[in-house]
Design an enzyme around this catalytic site. Sequence first.
Site, PDB file in Angstrom:
ATOM      1  N   LYS A  53      -8.882  21.967 -56.102  1.00  0.00           N
ATOM      2  CA  LYS A  53      -7.568  21.359 -55.866  1.00  0.00           C
ATOM      3  C   LYS A  53      -7.717  20.018 -55.140  1.00  0.00           C
ATOM      4  O   LYS A  53      -7.083  19.033 -55.502  1.00  0.00           O
ATOM      5  CB  LYS A  53      -6.685  22.325 -55.060  1.00  0.00           C
ATOM      6  N   GLN A  97      -4.176  28.550 -48.852  1.00  0.00           N
ATOM      7  CA  GLN A  97      -4.858  29.346 -49.880  1.00  0.00           C
ATOM      8  C   GLN A  97      -4.747  30.839 -49.540  1.00  0.00           C
ATOM      9  O   GLN A  97      -5.094  31.260 -48.440  1.00  0.00           O
ATOM     10  CB  GLN A  97      -6.335  28.917 -49.974  1.00  0.00           C
ATOM     11  N   ASP A 120       3.482  25.058 -53.263  1.00  0.00           N
ATOM     12  CA  ASP A 120       3.163  26.298 -53.975  1.00  0.00           C
ATOM     13  C   ASP A 120       4.443  27.011 -54.433  1.00  0.00           C
ATOM     14  O   ASP A 120       4.395  27.917 -55.255  1.00  0.00           O
ATOM     15  CB  ASP A 120       2.374  27.244 -53.054  1.00  0.00           C
TER      16      ASP A 120
END
Length: 297
Positions: A53, A97, A120
């Site tokens: 990412k 994460q 997200d």
Amino acid sequence: MSATIISGAKIARTIREELHGQVAELTAGGLVPGLATILVGDSPASQLYVGMKNRAAAEAGLHSRQSTLPEDTSEAGLLDLIATLNADPEVHGILVQLPLPKQIDEAKVLLAVDPAKDVDGFHPMNVGRLATGDPAVLAPCTPRGIVEMLMRSGHDPAGKHVVVVGRSNIVGKPMAFLLLRQAPGGNATVSVAHSRTADLGALTRTADILVVAVGRPGTVTADMVKPGAVVIDVGTNRVVDLDVDRGYRVVGDVDFDGVQEVAGAITPVPGGVGPMTIAMLLANTVEAAVRLRGGGA
Ligand code: NDP
């Protein structure tokens, strides 16, 4: 019949090139979109995903920074870091994460991220906005990537019956909400299946578009697919393969070889949904930056 392959890798490359141009323009105007990633612990899979990412963000011209915290980080320590990033004007997107170590309450952490920086799309406020059909919400990256992939490969879900197999908060549920929206990429008739669905094959055989997000190889076989259907395989599973150096292969949830003989179009694993997820993280970060500056809804 042999299905057309929908290459997420190729579509994602195009999107990243488009974003690169957009980021260059924003940067010239004094706005460098910034992504902050947080990794807690040393899970090799999480390290790999966060690394990918950050690399993708840097390649697209975004400002990207990674905070790596030890496995025994306290919940309070992580919440402090999130508060700092929430207040940092150079950071427009924050990604924590998952999964987190067991001493940390995931729900509390997701709630702590500023919804305007929640790239997200997991903050309950954004989940609610997505569920109520808000077209401007930051939507979760994987389902958003699937919609983008369908649209760009000529498979508009409007008016189609889409069966989503899997009801997780990360993939299945937001996928269903996106497909139901009265917006481009939406307007589908959606069924959601899960482990308690009585006759999965009977349902999947009615799908014009089948999205499979289960986490178990071979969940969908050729006999479960309507001829000509579009099959999107979200699954990312490691299976032992001693013929390759690293000792495993990555496969999806769909029996690719069998299903491609029946389906009209299919995504491969790897090279399907995965690259789209990363491209959408970048797209969400750029969108968040523009909105935080006050330049768009
Ligand atoms: P979860 O484990 O959170 O959810 C799996 C879902 O599948 C659950 O809803 C479960 O039902 C359902 N399920 C399990 N077994 C069956 C079955 N036999 N028949 C029907 N449904 C079943 O997984 P995620 O949604 O997080 O991820 C799914 C897969 O997608 C994984 O392989 C993951 O690695 C991959 N993934 C890939 C991404 C990418 O970018 N390529 C991103 C995110 C995930 P129930 O709710 O009843 O338990």
